[in-house]
Design a protein around this motif. Sequence first.
Motif, short mmCIF file in Angstrom:
data_model
loop_
_atom_site.label_atom_id
_atom_site.label_comp_id
_atom_site.label_asym_id
_atom_site.label_seq_id
_atom_site.Cartn_x
_atom_site.Cartn_y
_atom_site.Cartn_z
N ASP A 1 35.87 30.34 -28.27
CA ASP A 1 37.02 30.67 -29.11
C ASP A 1 36.63 31.75 -30.14
O ASP A 1 35.83 31.50 -31.04
CB ASP A 1 37.52 29.40 -29.82
N ILE A 2 37.19 32.92 -29.99
CA ILE A 2 36.88 34.06 -30.86
C ILE A 2 37.23 33.74 -32.32
O ILE A 2 36.48 34.07 -33.24
CB ILE A 2 37.64 35.33 -30.40
N ASP A 3 38.37 33.09 -32.53
CA ASP A 3 38.81 32.79 -33.90
C ASP A 3 37.87 31.82 -34.59
O ASP A 3 37.52 32.01 -35.76
CB ASP A 3 40.25 32.25 -33.88
N LEU A 4 37.42 30.78 -33.88
CA LEU A 4 36.48 29.82 -34.47
C LEU A 4 35.14 30.50 -34.74
O LEU A 4 34.51 30.24 -35.76
CB LEU A 4 36.30 28.61 -33.56
N HIS A 5 34.71 31.37 -33.84
CA HIS A 5 33.45 32.10 -34.05
C HIS A 5 33.51 32.90 -35.35
O HIS A 5 32.55 32.91 -36.12
CB HIS A 5 33.16 33.02 -32.86
N ARG B 1 38.43 41.55 -26.42
CA ARG B 1 39.12 40.31 -26.77
C ARG B 1 38.88 40.06 -28.25
O ARG B 1 37.74 39.88 -28.66
CB ARG B 1 38.58 39.17 -25.91
N THR B 2 39.93 40.04 -29.05
CA THR B 2 39.76 39.89 -30.49
C THR B 2 40.29 38.56 -31.03
O THR B 2 40.17 38.29 -32.23
CB THR B 2 40.43 41.04 -31.27
N SER B 3 40.86 37.73 -30.16
CA SER B 3 41.30 36.39 -30.57
C SER B 3 41.48 35.53 -29.33
O SER B 3 41.50 36.03 -28.21
CB SER B 3 42.60 36.44 -31.38
N GLY B 4 41.57 34.23 -29.54
CA GLY B 4 41.76 33.31 -28.43
C GLY B 4 40.48 33.03 -27.67
O GLY B 4 39.38 33.23 -28.19
N ILE C 1 37.80 33.70 -24.85
CA ILE C 1 37.25 34.77 -24.02
C ILE C 1 37.03 34.24 -22.61
O ILE C 1 36.69 33.07 -22.42
CB ILE C 1 35.97 35.37 -24.65
N GLU C 2 37.25 35.10 -21.62
CA GLU C 2 37.14 34.74 -20.21
C GLU C 2 36.07 35.59 -19.52
O GLU C 2 35.59 36.57 -20.08
CB GLU C 2 38.49 34.96 -19.51
N GLU C 3 35.74 35.20 -18.30
CA GLU C 3 34.76 35.94 -17.51
C GLU C 3 35.20 37.39 -17.35
O GLU C 3 36.38 37.69 -17.15
CB GLU C 3 34.58 35.29 -16.15
N ASN C 4 34.24 38.29 -17.44
CA ASN C 4 34.39 39.74 -17.31
C ASN C 4 35.08 40.40 -18.50
O ASN C 4 35.28 41.61 -18.49
CB ASN C 4 35.10 40.14 -16.01
N GLU C 5 35.40 39.63 -19.54
CA GLU C 5 35.96 40.23 -20.74
C GLU C 5 34.83 40.62 -21.68
O GLU C 5 33.74 40.06 -21.64
CB GLU C 5 36.91 39.26 -21.45
N THR C 6 35.13 41.59 -22.55
CA THR C 6 34.18 42.02 -23.56
C THR C 6 34.74 41.74 -24.95
O THR C 6 35.96 41.57 -25.13
CB THR C 6 33.89 43.53 -23.46
#
Length: 151
Positions: free
Chosen positions: A23-27, A42-45, A47-52
Amino acid sequence: MERIYLETLIKADIQKVFDLARDIDLHQKSTAGTHEKAIAGRTSGLIEENETVTWRAKHLGIYQSLTSKIISMEKPYHFTDTMLEGAFKSMKHQHIFKVKKEDTLMVDIFEFESPLGIIGKMFSKFFLKSYLRKFLLQRNELIRKAAEGSL
């Protein structure tokens, strides 16, 4: 190459812990001390495979950026991210999740190599490894608290 191995036992369902760990927001909440912010990819939510994701943070008094990519994922058992661009010569972080009775064991294997040859190796050995270990432990504690409902 330096290696940090951590185990965190969390009294929560494996899927919940897995999702909190990506979870990007918790991080961003767990890294408030370094003002870490997701600024690209990916700046929130979740993150999934192959995303940066590109992070901007203040470490050791200097603002730095690091772009990582999720290179593998098997829900809810593991995911691995690796650095594409950043201050390290190389960086790989394996996140592993195992069911332990009614709990989840979260395992981090964080491997990194500093630039600057022998100077970088000495800096890693005598300072950076400890700094990063503390950084990861703070993050893991927030994940544990969120998963166990004590946030």
